[in-house]
Design a protein around this motif. Structure first.
Motif, PDB file in Angstrom:
ATOM      1  N   VAL A  61      51.573  51.259  29.234  1.00 41.86           N
ATOM      2  CA  VAL A  61      52.752  51.637  28.451  1.00 41.86           C
ATOM      3  C   VAL A  61      53.139  53.095  28.685  1.00 41.86           C
ATOM      4  N   ASN A  62      52.221  53.876  29.239  1.00 43.38           N
ATOM      5  CA  ASN A  62      52.465  55.272  29.568  1.00 43.38           C
ATOM      6  C   ASN A  62      51.894  55.504  30.956  1.00 43.38           C
ATOM      7  N   LEU A  63      52.676  56.066  31.828  1.00 45.81           N
ATOM      8  CA  LEU A  63      52.242  56.277  33.209  1.00 45.81           C
ATOM      9  C   LEU A  63      51.887  57.740  33.429  1.00 45.81           C
ATOM     10  N   THR A  64      50.665  57.987  33.904  1.00 46.06           N
ATOM     11  CA  THR A  64      50.235  59.350  34.205  1.00 46.06           C
ATOM     12  C   THR A  64      50.113  59.536  35.711  1.00 46.06           C
ATOM     13  N   LYS A  65      50.116  60.789  36.093  1.00 49.76           N
ATOM     14  CA  LYS A  65      49.959  61.128  37.508  1.00 49.76           C
ATOM     15  C   LYS A  65      48.632  60.596  38.041  1.00 49.76           C
ATOM     16  N   GLN A  66      47.577  60.712  37.245  1.00 49.69           N
ATOM     17  CA  GLN A  66      46.256  60.248  37.670  1.00 49.69           C
ATOM     18  C   GLN A  66      46.228  58.735  37.848  1.00 49.69           C
ATOM     19  N   GLN A  67      46.877  57.989  36.947  1.00 47.13           N
ATOM     20  CA  GLN A  67      46.944  56.537  37.089  1.00 47.13           C
ATOM     21  C   GLN A  67      47.667  56.149  38.380  1.00 47.13           C
ATOM     22  N   LEU A  68      48.763  56.817  38.648  1.00 50.63           N
ATOM     23  CA  LEU A  68      49.536  56.521  39.847  1.00 50.63           C
ATOM     24  C   LEU A  68      48.731  56.837  41.108  1.00 50.63           C
ATOM     25  N   LEU A  69      48.033  57.953  41.103  1.00 48.48           N
ATOM     26  CA  LEU A  69      47.217  58.330  42.260  1.00 48.48           C
ATOM     27  C   LEU A  69      46.093  57.320  42.494  1.00 48.48           C
ATOM     28  N   GLU A  70      45.436  56.882  41.438  1.00 46.26           N
ATOM     29  CA  GLU A  70      44.363  55.887  41.573  1.00 46.26           C
ATOM     30  C   GLU A  70      44.904  54.526  42.014  1.00 46.26           C
ATOM     31  N   GLU A  71      46.051  54.139  41.489  1.00 46.52           N
ATOM     32  CA  GLU A  71      46.641  52.858  41.877  1.00 46.52           C
ATOM     33  C   GLU A  71      47.048  52.876  43.348  1.00 46.52           C
ATOM     34  N   ARG A  72      47.605  53.989  43.802  1.00 45.30           N
ATOM     35  CA  ARG A  72      47.967  54.114  45.218  1.00 45.30           C
ATOM     36  C   ARG A  72      46.715  54.080  46.090  1.00 45.30           C
ATOM     37  N   PHE A 126      46.795  50.988  48.763  1.00 47.12           N
ATOM     38  CA  PHE A 126      46.962  51.332  50.177  1.00 47.12           C
ATOM     39  C   PHE A 126      45.643  51.716  50.832  1.00 47.12           C
ATOM     40  N   VAL A 127      44.572  51.062  50.454  1.00 45.52           N
ATOM     41  CA  VAL A 127      43.227  51.448  50.875  1.00 45.52           C
ATOM     42  C   VAL A 127      43.070  51.487  52.397  1.00 45.52           C
ATOM     43  N   TYR A 128      43.665  50.565  53.127  1.00 44.41           N
ATOM     44  CA  TYR A 128      43.510  50.537  54.589  1.00 44.41           C
ATOM     45  C   TYR A 128      44.770  50.988  55.317  1.00 44.41           C
ATOM     46  N   GLU A 129      45.647  51.691  54.658  1.00 50.21           N
ATOM     47  CA  GLU A 129      46.911  52.076  55.267  1.00 50.21           C
ATOM     48  C   GLU A 129      47.028  53.568  55.542  1.00 50.21           C
ATOM     49  N   ASN A 130      45.910  54.299  55.442  1.00 47.19           N
ATOM     50  CA  ASN A 130      45.861  55.715  55.814  1.00 47.19           C
ATOM     51  C   ASN A 130      46.884  56.564  55.047  1.00 47.19           C
ATOM     52  N   GLN A 131      46.990  56.340  53.742  1.00 46.23           N
ATOM     53  CA  GLN A 131      47.932  57.088  52.910  1.00 46.23           C
ATOM     54  C   GLN A 131      47.249  58.108  52.003  1.00 46.23           C
ATOM     55  N   ARG A 132      45.969  58.013  51.828  1.00 43.49           N
ATOM     56  CA  ARG A 132      45.257  58.793  50.815  1.00 43.49           C
ATOM     57  C   ARG A 132      45.421  60.302  50.997  1.00 43.49           C
ATOM     58  N   LEU A 133      45.229  60.796  52.210  1.00 43.72           N
ATOM     59  CA  LEU A 133      45.339  62.234  52.438  1.00 43.72           C
ATOM     60  C   LEU A 133      46.723  62.739  52.075  1.00 43.72           C
ATOM     61  N   TYR A 134      47.754  62.024  52.489  1.00 42.93           N
ATOM     62  CA  TYR A 134      49.122  62.455  52.201  1.00 42.93           C
ATOM     63  C   TYR A 134      49.429  62.384  50.706  1.00 42.93           C
ATOM     64  N   ASP A 135      48.872  61.387  50.033  1.00 40.78           N
ATOM     65  CA  ASP A 135      49.033  61.304  48.580  1.00 40.78           C
ATOM     66  C   ASP A 135      48.361  62.490  47.901  1.00 40.78           C
ATOM     67  N   LEU A 136      47.150  62.820  48.338  1.00 42.17           N
ATOM     68  CA  LEU A 136      46.431  63.951  47.734  1.00 42.17           C
ATOM     69  C   LEU A 136      47.186  65.258  47.945  1.00 42.17           C
ATOM     70  N   ILE A 137      47.748  65.434  49.127  1.00 40.18           N
ATOM     71  CA  ILE A 137      48.516  66.653  49.402  1.00 40.18           C
ATOM     72  C   ILE A 137      49.761  66.689  48.533  1.00 40.18           C
ATOM     73  N   ARG A 138      50.498  65.592  48.493  1.00 35.51           N
ATOM     74  CA  ARG A 138      51.745  65.535  47.740  1.00 35.51           C
ATOM     75  C   ARG A 138      51.517  65.730  46.236  1.00 35.51           C
ATOM     76  N   PHE A 139      50.428  65.191  45.714  1.00 31.65           N
ATOM     77  CA  PHE A 139      50.131  65.310  44.286  1.00 31.65           C
ATOM     78  C   PHE A 139      49.435  66.627  43.951  1.00 31.65           C
ATOM     79  N   GLY A 140      49.118  67.442  44.957  1.00 33.15           N
ATOM     80  CA  GLY A 140      48.463  68.723  44.718  1.00 33.15           C
ATOM     81  C   GLY A 140      46.994  68.598  44.366  1.00 33.15           C
ATOM     82  N   GLU A 141      46.358  67.505  44.758  1.00 32.27           N
ATOM     83  CA  GLU A 141      44.959  67.258  44.417  1.00 32.27           C
ATOM     84  C   GLU A 141      44.023  67.344  45.623  1.00 32.27           C
TER      85      GLU A 141
END
Length: 109
Positions: A36-47, A51-66
């Motif tokens: 019912v409430n979406l947080t940045k951390q929830q979105l990052l974990e869901e992504r 996308f576990v085998y799609e090589n997106q994690r590094l770019y997500d971490l950079i974009r989210f500042g994590e």
């Protein structure tokens, strides 16, 4: 999920129904409960899961500042050396030569 991220717009959380509906579509398809409430951390974990085998994690971490937090903790726990100066790829020299003064080389290169 990118739509939900765009609505989140760099904030820490949102209750915007458009973002939550887009996020819940993915969760419901996977058989997970709605949020019912979406947080940045929830979105990052869901992504991370979606996308576990799609090589997106590094770019997500950079974009989210994590990137520094996550990669630093991982390297410390596993005995690796991590420095944040090479998190971004270098700008090709030909681009720097073609537009002098427009681009500045990324740190570490």
């Amino acid at each position: 999920m990118l739509y939900a991220e765009a609505i989140l717009a760099g904030g820490d959380s949102t209750t915007d129904p458009r973002a939550i509906d887009a996020f819940n579509q993915v969760r419901l398809r996977a058989g997970l409960e709605e949020v019912v409430n979406l947080t940045k951390q929830q979105l990052l974990e869901e992504r991370r899961m979606e996308f576990v085998y799609e090589n997106q994690r590094l770019y997500d971490l950079i974009r989210f500042g994590e990137a520094d937090n996550i990669l630093g903790a991982h390297s410390n726990a596993n005995g690796f050396l991590y420095t944040s100066d090479k998190i971004y790829l270098p700008i090709p020299q030909r681009e720097l030569d073609n537009l002098p003064g427009v681009y500045k080389q990324n740190n570490g290169y």
